[in-house]
Design a protein around this motif. Structure first.
Motif, PDB file in Angstrom:
ATOM      1  N   ASN A  15     122.667  14.922  35.744  1.00 18.06           N
ATOM      2  CA  ASN A  15     122.414  16.119  34.947  1.00 18.06           C
ATOM      3  C   ASN A  15     121.008  16.682  35.061  1.00 18.06           C
ATOM      4  N   GLY A  16     120.068  15.907  35.539  1.00 14.35           N
ATOM      5  CA  GLY A  16     118.704  16.408  35.475  1.00 14.35           C
ATOM      6  C   GLY A  16     117.797  15.865  36.556  1.00 14.35           C
ATOM      7  N   GLU A  17     116.601  16.429  36.571  1.00 13.31           N
ATOM      8  CA  GLU A  17     115.595  16.045  37.557  1.00 13.31           C
ATOM      9  C   GLU A  17     114.229  16.389  36.990  1.00 13.31           C
ATOM     10  N   ILE A  18     113.261  15.531  37.265  1.00 10.25           N
ATOM     11  CA  ILE A  18     111.877  15.824  36.901  1.00 10.25           C
ATOM     12  C   ILE A  18     111.015  15.652  38.152  1.00 10.25           C
ATOM     13  N   ARG A  19     110.116  16.621  38.379  1.00 12.43           N
ATOM     14  CA  ARG A  19     109.250  16.601  39.550  1.00 12.43           C
ATOM     15  C   ARG A  19     107.799  16.778  39.125  1.00 12.43           C
TER      16      ARG A  19
ATOM     17  N   TYR B 154      97.106  24.009  42.763  1.00 13.11           N
ATOM     18  CA  TYR B 154      97.684  23.732  41.444  1.00 13.11           C
ATOM     19  C   TYR B 154      98.381  22.376  41.408  1.00 13.11           C
ATOM     20  N   TYR B 155      98.433  21.861  40.160  1.00 12.21           N
ATOM     21  CA  TYR B 155      99.327  20.771  39.812  1.00 12.21           C
ATOM     22  C   TYR B 155     100.546  21.397  39.143  1.00 12.21           C
ATOM     23  N   GLU B 156     101.700  20.756  39.296  1.00  8.72           N
ATOM     24  CA  GLU B 156     102.917  21.351  38.751  1.00  8.72           C
ATOM     25  C   GLU B 156     103.844  20.267  38.212  1.00  8.72           C
ATOM     26  N   LEU B 157     104.436  20.549  37.073  1.00 11.41           N
ATOM     27  CA  LEU B 157     105.454  19.673  36.493  1.00 11.41           C
ATOM     28  C   LEU B 157     106.708  20.505  36.252  1.00 11.41           C
ATOM     29  N   LYS B 158     107.857  20.038  36.769  1.00  8.42           N
ATOM     30  CA  LYS B 158     109.113  20.756  36.597  1.00  8.42           C
ATOM     31  C   LYS B 158     110.162  19.819  36.019  1.00  8.42           C
ATOM     32  N   TYR B 159     110.889  20.346  35.041  1.00  7.60           N
ATOM     33  CA  TYR B 159     112.006  19.598  34.462  1.00  7.60           C
ATOM     34  C   TYR B 159     113.232  20.497  34.474  1.00  7.60           C
ATOM     35  N   SER B 160     114.342  19.946  34.934  1.00  8.23           N
ATOM     36  CA  SER B 160     115.588  20.710  34.992  1.00  8.23           C
ATOM     37  C   SER B 160     116.715  19.860  34.410  1.00  8.23           C
ATOM     38  N   PHE B 161     117.596  20.512  33.655  1.00  9.24           N
ATOM     39  CA  PHE B 161     118.750  19.836  33.044  1.00  9.24           C
ATOM     40  C   PHE B 161     119.921  20.801  33.103  1.00  9.24           C
ATOM     41  N   ASP B 162     121.054  20.332  33.649  1.00 10.62           N
ATOM     42  CA  ASP B 162     122.175  21.228  33.909  1.00 10.62           C
ATOM     43  C   ASP B 162     123.492  20.505  33.635  1.00 10.62           C
ATOM     44  N   THR B 163     124.209  20.940  32.593  1.00  8.43           N
ATOM     45  CA  THR B 163     125.538  20.395  32.304  1.00  8.43           C
ATOM     46  C   THR B 163     126.594  21.494  32.311  1.00  8.43           C
ATOM     47  N   LEU B 164     126.305  22.636  32.907  1.00 12.48           N
ATOM     48  CA  LEU B 164     127.288  23.716  32.970  1.00 12.48           C
ATOM     49  C   LEU B 164     128.500  23.268  33.784  1.00 12.48           C
ATOM     50  N   ASP B 165     129.683  23.669  33.343  1.00 12.42           N
ATOM     51  CA  ASP B 165     130.888  23.301  34.084  1.00 12.42           C
ATOM     52  C   ASP B 165     131.142  24.241  35.258  1.00 12.42           C
ATOM     53  N   ASN B 166     130.471  25.386  35.276  1.00  4.50           N
ATOM     54  CA  ASN B 166     130.609  26.347  36.372  1.00  4.50           C
ATOM     55  C   ASN B 166     129.321  27.154  36.402  1.00  4.50           C
ATOM     56  N   VAL B 167     128.680  27.245  37.548  1.00  2.89           N
ATOM     57  CA  VAL B 167     127.392  27.916  37.595  1.00  2.89           C
ATOM     58  C   VAL B 167     127.518  29.432  37.495  1.00  2.89           C
ATOM     59  N   ASP B 168     128.672  29.996  37.901  1.00  2.00           N
ATOM     60  CA  ASP B 168     128.839  31.450  37.916  1.00  2.00           C
ATOM     61  C   ASP B 168     129.378  31.982  36.596  1.00  2.00           C
ATOM     62  N   TYR B 169     130.470  31.402  36.130  1.00  2.75           N
ATOM     63  CA  TYR B 169     131.073  31.799  34.855  1.00  2.75           C
ATOM     64  C   TYR B 169     131.337  30.542  34.034  1.00  2.75           C
ATOM     65  N   PRO B 170     130.294  29.943  33.484  1.00  2.00           N
ATOM     66  CA  PRO B 170     130.487  28.694  32.742  1.00  2.00           C
ATOM     67  C   PRO B 170     131.300  28.912  31.472  1.00  2.00           C
ATOM     68  N   HIS B 171     131.991  27.858  31.058  1.00  2.00           N
ATOM     69  CA  HIS B 171     132.768  27.877  29.830  1.00  2.00           C
ATOM     70  C   HIS B 171     132.173  26.934  28.786  1.00  2.00           C
ATOM     71  N   GLU B 172     131.365  25.991  29.236  1.00  2.00           N
ATOM     72  CA  GLU B 172     130.679  25.084  28.327  1.00  2.00           C
ATOM     73  C   GLU B 172     129.496  24.463  29.050  1.00  2.00           C
ATOM     74  N   GLY B 173     128.577  23.909  28.267  1.00  2.00           N
ATOM     75  CA  GLY B 173     127.419  23.232  28.836  1.00  2.00           C
ATOM     76  C   GLY B 173     126.121  23.946  28.524  1.00  2.00           C
ATOM     77  N   GLU B 174     125.054  23.455  29.119  1.00  2.00           N
ATOM     78  CA  GLU B 174     123.740  24.053  28.911  1.00  2.00           C
ATOM     79  C   GLU B 174     122.897  23.927  30.169  1.00  2.00           C
ATOM     80  N   ASP B 175     121.919  24.806  30.250  1.00  2.00           N
ATOM     81  CA  ASP B 175     121.027  24.846  31.404  1.00  2.00           C
ATOM     82  C   ASP B 175     119.608  25.015  30.880  1.00  2.00           C
TER      83      ASP B 175
END
Length: 732
Positions: free
Chosen positions: A518-522, A550-571
């Motif tokens: 579901n996620g990634e941290i960089r 620069y220094y950079e910190l990225k956090y991503s979390f994705d539980t969408l059931d469909n990236v185009d027309y999701p019906h549930e989840g979060e991003d």
């Protein structure tokens, strides 16, 4: 003294022996023949239900295609009520596709959904040739489903030793010969029997390439008779020929051609039925081969058709219906073997250790089918495999879970394309066309090289080498190169005074960790340099060059059931940068941005609540530190990326409704109608530019095509701006 008593007793036994023999011969052996017919084969369940209610005992089963599925499950010990529940509750769309649920896909592949623009991809082999699949559907999910349902038969190689002896029929596509399975791996035999040519990829077994048995024997009466039965009950659910007036398209003609082949061999078999045999033909004229959503109606049709033949079936009822072996096979505790070892069979580009890392089954414990299904979905989602299957092998040391991973014959390097257009209806338009190419499996840990090229208003060349540091790809290192050019407006006192062409070139290095699927941290470090030249505006305005570190910190979390027309989840996506002079940056400043979307769905309706917020802290050059805003559902009414500023705020509520019925085939074309309400603001730190809060809204019509999502949108806002948007593929 005893001999005179024994003699009359012996004579009595001899006298009554013919009666005992006759009683044993009263009930003939009954064979059940279940024909193919895709979704229409669900009517077989209703027939079985009626046969059980009438007390008919089945001694042997022969099935083709969907008949092999229903017959194989019943022969292995499934009760009719279990089969009915399975038919009504199964996600057929998922079962008849290859893609795992998005929740099971590794996070990096989820990001491909965004970065790769268009859903469909072209695959290339190592020699650079284009790789075409051998079937539209590889059968990944179908194979996993059959394995999970039939895992209790893993020790049974002789199909005569199932609770009911069973045969499945397939066709050798190389020579057209009929292949009858009486032994082997039951799930694989059933899978071969239902491999509709060109739709499902053929199954390779014993040097043969096997497809649907309906091509040679759709109603296998002869197979049942060869099992030694005296009478047969035949259930024919084959497709009727369509009249001339209904043959309107190439698809109609192709379906009719297949029907002609199956009906010819079916009628040859039906012609062999005798007066004592029973033929059941459920009334299925109104049902199609893909009507899995009408399972209840088809089961009922089969039940009614068999019930109407109760007089013919009466002579088949035994005096005693209890079958201890069948009852034992149907006991709830018989279907979960304990796993003592795990083995990997692998011919792909990645190491066995990579595959083993994704299997979480504990040793010495009963097989956890739910967890294993998720693990197999994650493995398949890596995009290295033609198919990932499992089986349970019995040995002297106990049951071994065997994972079989076959590398993609069509290649593991992928090309994707995308396009989007926008027009503000005032003469200003924007377009972007993009392509990405990903080289997979560079080494045994699964290293990848991704290159993305984009032309248009926002030009970009991005190349990243992704190297996992462990077998499970939990930790990774990712160096990258970047070149981009885009137009950025310079605004003073709410009036645009110039449009700059901003060019930036850079490189960097990220270290990261994936968080489950579901996620990634960089955490990364990077440098960039470039120029900002006046493109439109007063020529005496300064052009300038710049350097960034620069220094950079990225956090991503994705539980969408469909990236185009999701019906549930979060991003959720959070990015924090610290520009620092010690890294060669011209100025020291901080910048961060948060994107958040939460999706709620119920039935055909979906609501999305979310937005974005970005801040530039400390004073710095406006052009190089600006966020961009504008476009469909990004403050609709403005053309794409029309507004720029050092700080951005956007909130939105999006609603859409699916207008089409859900399809049970992978070639689904959902159509959506929806709208959005938005409120946003963009502003600078070091001058008086502040757009103030702008209210906006949009209406859109969209559909999911084999290429990707296609959206037509119209947006307007309270600044009297309005625009039309066309997007093919995701925003990029």
């Amino acid at each position: 003294m005893r001999r005179p008593l024994l003699l009359p007793l012996l004579l009595s036994c001899l006298l009554f022996l013919p009666f005992f023999c006759h009683a044993e011969e009263v009930r003939p052996k009954i064979g059940l023949v279940l024909s193919g017919g895709a979704a229409r084969g669900l009517a077989h369940i209703g027939v079985l239900k009626a046969l059980e209610e009438q007390g008919v005992r089945i001694d042997a089963i022969a099935g083709t295609s969907m008949g092999a599925v229903v017959g194989g499950l019943y022969a292995s010990g499934y009760r009719v009520d279990e089969l009915e529940k399975l038919a009504l509750s199964l996600d057929w769309e998922q079962a008849l596709s290859d893609a795992p649920p998005r929740a099971d896909v590794p996070f990096r592949r989820k990001q491909d959904d965004r970065d790769f623009l268009v859903k469909q991809k072209l695959s290339f082999r190592d020699d650079g040739s284009l790789g075409l699949p051998i079937g539209v559907i590889q059968g990944q999910n179908l194979a996993l489903l059959l394995e999970s349902l039939l895992v209790h038969t893993s020790n049974t190689r002789d199909f005569d030793k199932l609770a009911i002896p069973f045969r499945a029929v397939a066709t050798d596509i190389a020579n057209g010969e009929k292949v009858v399975f009486d032994h082997g791996h039951l799930p694989q035999a059933i899978r071969a029997s239902m491999s509709i040519p060109a739709v499902f990829a053929p199954v390779e077994m014993g040097g043969r390439l096997l497809v649907d048995g309906g091509m040679t024997d759709n109603v296998p009466v002869d197979v049942a008779r060869a099992m030694g039965v005296d009478r047969v009950i035949v259930v024919d659910i084959g497709n009727p020929l369509r009249p001339r007036k209904e043959l309107l398209t190439v698809v109609d003609v192709m379906n009719q051609s297949i029907t002609l082949m199956t009906r010819r061999n079916s009628e040859e078999q039906l012609a062999t039925l005798g007066a004592d045999d029973v033929l059941v033909q459920p009334p299925l004229a109104g049902f199609g081969v893909t009507d899995f959503g009408r399972a209840r109606e088809m089961i009922e049709a089969g039940y009614r058709a068999a019930s109407a033949l109760h007089a013919q079936l009466a002579s088949l009822r035994p005096t005693q219906t209890v079958d201890a072996e069948l009852s034992a096979a149907r006991a709830p505790g018989q279907r979960t073997p304990t796993i003592a070892a795990i083995r990997v069979e692998n011919d792909s580009k990645v190491a066995d250790e990579v595959i083993r890392r994704y299997i979480r089954q504990p040793l010495g414990q009963p097989l956890d089918l739910e967890r294993l299904q998720k693990d197999m979905g994650t493995l398949y989602g890596l995009d290295y495999f033609e198919q990932v299957e499992y089986r349970v092998a019995h040995g002297k040391d106990g049951n071994a879970l065997v994972i079989n991973a076959r590398g993609k014959r069509s290649g593991t390097d992928f090309l994707r394309l995308g396009l989007n257009l926008s027009d503000d209806m005032h003469g200003a338009s924007a377009f972007n066309i993009g392509a990405s190419y990903r080289v997979n499996g560079i080494n045994r840990l699964g290293a990848e090289w991704l290159t993305r090229l984009q032309l248009g208003d926002h030009q970009e060349l991005y190349s990243e080498f992704y190297q996992p540091l462990d077998a499970g790809s939990r930790y990774f290192v990712a160096p990258y190169l970047l070149a981009e050019a885009q137009n950025v407006e310079s605004i003073l006192d709410n009036d645009p005074i110039a449009e700059y062409r901003l060019e930036r070139y850079g490189y960097g290095l990220n270290l990261g960790r994936q968080i489950a699927n579901n996620g990634e941290i960089r955490f990364g470090i990077g440098q960039a340099w470039g120029e900002a030249n006046v493109r439109v505006g007063e020529r005496d305005l300064p052009s300038f060059s710049f350097t960034e570190g620069y220094y950079e910190l990225k956090y991503s979390f994705d539980t969408l059931d469909n990236v185009d027309y999701p019906h549930e989840g979060e991003d959720i996506r959070l990015s924090v940068r610290q520009y620092d002079k010690s890294l060669g940056s011209d100025e020291r400043y901080r910048q961060w941005e948060l994107n958040l979307d939460k999706v709620f769905g119920r039935g055909p309706d979906t609501w999305m609540l979310g937005g974005r917020y970005g801040r530039t802290q400390d004073d710095t050059e406006v052009v190089t530190s600006s966020f961009l805003l504008g476009g469909a559902r990004q403050l609709s009414g403005f053309r794409q990326d029309a507004l720029s500023g050092q700080n951005v705020s956007l909130g939105r509520l999006v609603y859409y409704r699916r207008l089409t019925e859900r399809s049970f085939l992978p070639l689904d074309f959902p159509v959506y109608l929806g709208g959005s309400l938005e409120r946003g603001r963009i502003w600078n730190n070091d001058n008086d530019f502040d757009s103030g809060y702008v209210n906006a809204g949009s209406l859109f019509f969209g559909l999911e095509t084999p290429l990707g999502p296609l959206n037509f949108s119209y947006g307007l806002n309270d600044q009297r701006e309005h625009a039309f948007y066309l997007d093919l593929g995701g925003r990029f």
